[in-house]
Design a protein around this motif. Structure first.
Motif, PDB file in Angstrom:
ATOM      1  N   GLU A  45       1.167   9.889 -11.301  1.00  0.00           N
ATOM      2  CA  GLU A  45       2.382   9.332 -11.889  1.00  0.00           C
ATOM      3  C   GLU A  45       2.594   7.884 -11.462  1.00  0.00           C
ATOM      4  N   LEU A  46       2.386   7.610 -10.169  1.00  0.00           N
ATOM      5  CA  LEU A  46       2.601   6.257  -9.668  1.00  0.00           C
ATOM      6  C   LEU A  46       1.501   5.301 -10.146  1.00  0.00           C
ATOM      7  N   GLN A  47       0.279   5.793 -10.287  1.00  0.00           N
ATOM      8  CA  GLN A  47      -0.776   4.932 -10.824  1.00  0.00           C
ATOM      9  C   GLN A  47      -0.474   4.534 -12.260  1.00  0.00           C
ATOM     10  N   THR A  48       0.084   5.471 -13.020  1.00  0.00           N
ATOM     11  CA  THR A  48       0.466   5.161 -14.396  1.00  0.00           C
ATOM     12  C   THR A  48       1.482   4.033 -14.444  1.00  0.00           C
ATOM     13  N   LEU A  49       2.314   3.942 -13.418  1.00  0.00           N
ATOM     14  CA  LEU A  49       3.352   2.908 -13.361  1.00  0.00           C
ATOM     15  C   LEU A  49       2.862   1.630 -12.686  1.00  0.00           C
ATOM     16  N   GLY A  50       1.576   1.579 -12.373  1.00  0.00           N
ATOM     17  CA  GLY A  50       1.029   0.359 -11.818  1.00  0.00           C
ATOM     18  C   GLY A  50       0.929   0.311 -10.314  1.00  0.00           C
ATOM     19  N   VAL A  51       1.348   1.381  -9.621  1.00  0.00           N
ATOM     20  CA  VAL A  51       1.241   1.423  -8.159  1.00  0.00           C
ATOM     21  C   VAL A  51      -0.123   2.036  -7.841  1.00  0.00           C
ATOM     22  N   SER A  52      -1.144   1.195  -7.826  1.00  0.00           N
ATOM     23  CA  SER A  52      -2.519   1.697  -7.769  1.00  0.00           C
ATOM     24  C   SER A  52      -3.167   1.577  -6.400  1.00  0.00           C
ATOM     25  N   ASN A  53      -2.613   0.777  -5.494  1.00  0.00           N
ATOM     26  CA  ASN A  53      -3.206   0.622  -4.163  1.00  0.00           C
ATOM     27  C   ASN A  53      -2.732   1.772  -3.286  1.00  0.00           C
ATOM     28  N   GLN A  54      -3.492   2.871  -3.306  1.00  0.00           N
ATOM     29  CA  GLN A  54      -3.076   4.108  -2.651  1.00  0.00           C
ATOM     30  C   GLN A  54      -4.086   4.533  -1.586  1.00  0.00           C
ATOM     31  N   HIS A  55      -3.571   5.201  -0.581  1.00  0.00           N
ATOM     32  CA  HIS A  55      -4.400   5.748   0.494  1.00  0.00           C
ATOM     33  C   HIS A  55      -3.903   7.161   0.785  1.00  0.00           C
ATOM     34  N   LEU A  56      -4.811   8.073   1.097  1.00  0.00           N
ATOM     35  CA  LEU A  56      -4.459   9.471   1.353  1.00  0.00           C
ATOM     36  C   LEU A  56      -4.592   9.776   2.839  1.00  0.00           C
ATOM     37  N   ILE A  57      -3.541  10.378   3.412  1.00  0.00           N
ATOM     38  CA  ILE A  57      -3.618  10.929   4.765  1.00  0.00           C
ATOM     39  C   ILE A  57      -3.533  12.444   4.670  1.00  0.00           C
ATOM     40  N   VAL A  58      -4.573  13.121   5.132  1.00  0.00           N
ATOM     41  CA  VAL A  58      -4.535  14.581   5.227  1.00  0.00           C
ATOM     42  C   VAL A  58      -4.141  14.894   6.670  1.00  0.00           C
ATOM     43  N   PHE A 109      -1.865  19.605  -1.835  1.00  0.00           N
ATOM     44  CA  PHE A 109      -2.818  18.733  -2.516  1.00  0.00           C
ATOM     45  C   PHE A 109      -2.425  18.550  -3.983  1.00  0.00           C
ATOM     46  N   ARG A 110      -1.995  19.633  -4.634  1.00  0.00           N
ATOM     47  CA  ARG A 110      -1.587  19.516  -6.039  1.00  0.00           C
ATOM     48  C   ARG A 110      -0.406  18.571  -6.185  1.00  0.00           C
ATOM     49  N   GLU A 111       0.560  18.674  -5.277  1.00  0.00           N
ATOM     50  CA  GLU A 111       1.727  17.804  -5.334  1.00  0.00           C
ATOM     51  C   GLU A 111       1.323  16.346  -5.103  1.00  0.00           C
ATOM     52  N   ALA A 112       0.438  16.102  -4.150  1.00  0.00           N
ATOM     53  CA  ALA A 112      -0.025  14.739  -3.888  1.00  0.00           C
ATOM     54  C   ALA A 112      -0.767  14.177  -5.096  1.00  0.00           C
ATOM     55  N   ALA A 113      -1.572  15.008  -5.745  1.00  0.00           N
ATOM     56  CA  ALA A 113      -2.311  14.554  -6.925  1.00  0.00           C
ATOM     57  C   ALA A 113      -1.355  14.196  -8.059  1.00  0.00           C
ATOM     58  N   ARG A 114      -0.316  15.009  -8.238  1.00  0.00           N
ATOM     59  CA  ARG A 114       0.671  14.714  -9.287  1.00  0.00           C
ATOM     60  C   ARG A 114       1.376  13.396  -9.011  1.00  0.00           C
ATOM     61  N   THR A 115       1.803  13.199  -7.757  1.00  0.00           N
ATOM     62  CA  THR A 115       2.495  11.966  -7.388  1.00  0.00           C
ATOM     63  C   THR A 115       1.590  10.757  -7.564  1.00  0.00           C
ATOM     64  N   SER A 116       0.338  10.894  -7.128  1.00  0.00           N
ATOM     65  CA  SER A 116      -0.610   9.794  -7.245  1.00  0.00           C
ATOM     66  C   SER A 116      -0.793   9.374  -8.694  1.00  0.00           C
ATOM     67  N   THR A 162       0.854  -1.192   0.000  1.00  0.00           N
ATOM     68  CA  THR A 162       0.000   0.000   0.000  1.00  0.00           C
ATOM     69  C   THR A 162       0.884   1.235   0.000  1.00  0.00           C
ATOM     70  N   LEU A 163       0.592   2.175  -0.882  1.00  0.00           N
ATOM     71  CA  LEU A 163       1.302   3.443  -0.915  1.00  0.00           C
ATOM     72  C   LEU A 163       0.441   4.488  -0.215  1.00  0.00           C
ATOM     73  N   ILE A 164       0.972   5.086   0.853  1.00  0.00           N
ATOM     74  CA  ILE A 164       0.231   6.102   1.607  1.00  0.00           C
ATOM     75  C   ILE A 164       0.774   7.473   1.258  1.00  0.00           C
ATOM     76  N   LEU A 165      -0.064   8.292   0.633  1.00  0.00           N
ATOM     77  CA  LEU A 165       0.294   9.663   0.284  1.00  0.00           C
ATOM     78  C   LEU A 165      -0.038  10.564   1.466  1.00  0.00           C
ATOM     79  N   VAL A 166       0.968  11.212   2.029  1.00  0.00           N
ATOM     80  CA  VAL A 166       0.755  12.104   3.161  1.00  0.00           C
ATOM     81  C   VAL A 166       0.789  13.548   2.666  1.00  0.00           C
ATOM     82  N   THR A 167      -0.179  14.343   3.084  1.00  0.00           N
ATOM     83  CA  THR A 167      -0.251  15.731   2.632  1.00  0.00           C
ATOM     84  C   THR A 167      -0.778  16.595   3.773  1.00  0.00           C
ATOM     85  N   ARG A 168      -0.803  17.887   3.557  1.00  0.00           N
ATOM     86  CA  ARG A 168      -1.368  18.859   4.495  1.00  0.00           C
ATOM     87  C   ARG A 168      -2.602  19.494   3.859  1.00  0.00           C
TER      88      ARG A 168
END
Length: 592
Positions: A221-234, A212-219, A200-206
């Motif tokens: 990019e990584l989904q495009t590479l197949g890392v799709s199991n993601q969770h967001l922590i605000v 939020f824009r940076e987290a969206a960009r990272t998400s 699981t990839l956990i995206l941490v943001t404020r």
């Protein structure tokens, strides 16, 4: 923390500096260990503070956390790994090539791309080799590999012999070349990252628009590479406990507005919201409280923040900057600390003092530039360095030169390499050199500045070029003269921008070390978005205010020759009025 309902074996935490990914990784590790599981927590952050958070001195091998049975942690130093890796690549050429050529190679292997690859090398030893972590039920990383690193490592052509001969100064392929022997392990590692049943990839943001824009960009990019199991922590969502505290009410409104406007790309992800802590999450008991549903209303006692312990206001620093009458002023710092806003505020303040000023920004939305231009401030002009435009032009130039003679596979690999962060860094650097040259007769204020690595890379590349070709006519005049200008304290003034928090301060200190390595001495530090100068009564903010003081003292006593502080703003500082407000006195800020 919803992702802990049925946790995967591997948990990766990623996010920009200062968002709290280390705290979230530590809290997760403690919660899993408290269930009776065996957990390994790993950091590859060069400025890791795992030791401080967990209250245990860590090494580069699993160390038991005595207060949490079943929890083990370790710090891996990617810079040491990068040094060893660099020596493996450069060592065979010592005594064979000229010293200047060896020095150029060393610098090419000293940048962020080498660090990324070396850090991934350490990941692979733990993920690709199952025996390495077999005693543990869960492995948690508080730093995840970037999408760029993964993209390079998944390119079939990246393992071709082309890499062995490619030593372009902008290239990540040189650093990648030494990893061919471990191709099988890396493939297993990349496969594990993309397996939703395992990782699981956990995206941490404020709760801030830029985060939020940076987290969206990272998400994406990584989904495009197949890392799709993601969770967001605000992380750090503030709720006011004191309706009479205007600062507290404004802070909650800003967070609520940012969350409401969250980009769709991450708004759809499973989400955990973490309340803003009154102080740093240090110690096991505080980590156990992370993510609890109820926020205890506290009424603690606080020490009074002494006024003489708070640095001076930005306006006084601008007065000192104005004394020379011209030159380049560079606002430097990691993403999210507010360097664009600081640069714009300094530019407005100098123009209001009667100087001719040119502000050059890379603000993606050109928001700061638009609001200033609309106000038509006498003596101030605003330009924008467009990273996409500069990178496209530089990429085309490299393909026409370095790409000549390559076969189709080689050209495809070079094109991929030129999509790396290194390429943008060099392309923007050239535009930056043109802008700095304008500071001979007026002020130029830039929120885009090269890293210490880029400056040294330019230095070594110029030395190598002179040694081998004895020609400099291909190097632009602005680039040729940039190093002397940057190193001249009477021409260039560097402002290091940070926040009064652990990670931003420690990253800024590392940036200062890099600049000094490049023989550039920073002029001052600017501590942005501080509660210390404000009058607050909300207990949560009072606690934050006290917590800030240790980092303010660290800056003033250990790092900075001179320091200015900018109070947290109830209204985002835009336009002439908002930017002028930043250079007003701290006393005025408190009064407002």
């Amino acid at each position: 923390m919803q992702f802990l309902d049925v946790p995967t074996r591997n948990l990766f935490f990623t996010g920009k500096g200062g968002v709290g990914k280390t705290s979230m990784a530590c809290a997760t590790a403690v919660k899993l260990a408290d269930r009776g599981l065996r957990v390994l927590l790993v950091s590859t952050d060069p400025a890791s503070n795992l030791d401080e958070v967990l209250g245990t001195q860590l090494e580069n091998s699993p160390t038991a956390i005595e207060s949490v049975p079943g929890l083990f942690a370790m710090n891996i130093d990617p810079e040491e790994a990068a040094r060893e890796y660099r020596e493996r690549m450069v060592g065979p050429y010592r005594g064979v090539l000229p010293d200047t050529a060896v020095a150029s190679m060393e610098e090419q292997f000293s940048g962020s791309c080498t660090l990324e690859i070396a850090a991934f090398d350490e990941f692979a030893k733990l993920l690709g080799d199952k025996d390495a972590t077999s005693p543990f039920d869960h492995v948690i990383f508080d730093t995840a590999p970037t999408g760029h690193t993964l993209r390079l490592l998944t390119l079939p052509s990246a393992w071709s012999g082309f890499m062995e001969t490619n030593t372009s100064g902008t290239s990540c392929l040189g650093p990648l070349a030494g990893l061919q022997a471990q191709q099988a392990i890396y493939k297993q590692t990349v496969d594990a990252l993309g397996d939703a049943a395992v990782t699981t990839l956990i995206l941490v943001t404020r709760p801030e628009p830029s985060a939020f824009r940076e987290a969206a960009r990272t998400s994406a990019e990584l989904q495009t590479l197949g890392v799709s199991n993601q969770h967001l922590i605000v992380n750090g969502v503030f709720t006011s406990q004191t309706p009479s505290d205007a600062v507290a009410v404004a802070m909650q409104e800003r967070a609520d507005s940012a969350v409401a406007a969250m980009p769709d790309a991450i708004n759809a992800l499973p989400r955990t919201t973490i309340p803003l802590a009154g102080a740093g999450l240090m110690g096991i008991e505080s980590l156990r409280q992370v993510g609890e549903l109820q926020v205890e209303k506290i009424e603690p006692q606080f020490d009074v923040v002494e006024a003489d312990s708070i640095p001076g206001e930005l306006g006084s620093l601008v007065d000192e900057l104005a004394e020379v009458g011209h030159g380049a002023i560079l606002a430097m710092g990691k993403g999210g600390v507010g360097k664009t806003t600081v640069a714009a505020s300094v530019a407005v303040a100098l123009a209001e003092r009667g100087f001719d000023v040119h502000l050059s920004t890379t603000d993606p939305a050109a928001h700061i530039a638009a609001t200033i231009t609309a106000d038509a401030i006498s003596g101030l002009t605003v330009g924008r360095i467009d990273p996409a435009k500069e990178t496209a032009e530089y990429t085309a130039e490299v393909m026409q030169t370095a790409g000549q003679g390559l076969d189709a596979e080689g050209k495809a690999l070079l094109e991929e390499d030129l999509r790396s962060p290194c390429t943008e860094e060099i392309a923007v650097f050239r535009a930056f050199a043109r802008a700095v040259a304008e500071g001979s007769n007026s002020f130029v204020v830039l929120d885009t500045a090269p890293t210490g690595h880029t400056v040294l890379l330019l230095d070594s590349a110029l030395a190598y070029h002179r040694e081998v070709s004895r020609q400099t006519n291909e190097i632009p005049e602005s680039v040729e003269n940039l190093l002397p200008r940057l190193r001249d304290p009477n021409f260039t003034r560097v402002l290091i921008v940070t926040l009064p928090e652990a990670t931003p301060v420690h990253e800024a200190a590392k940036l200062q070390d890099d600049l000094r390595r490049a023989q550039i001495e920073p002029f001052a530090w600017v501590i942005n978005q501080s509660l210390a100068p404000l009058t607050v009564c909300d207990p949560g903010l009072k606690s934050r205010q006290q917590h800030e003081m240790q980092f303010i003292r660290e800056v003033t006593e250990q790092h900075a020759v001179r320091t200015a502080i900018i109070p947290w703003q109830a209204e985002p500082p835009t336009g002439r009025e908002g930017l002028s407000r930043l250079a007003a006195t701290a006393a005025n800020m408190v009064a407002e």
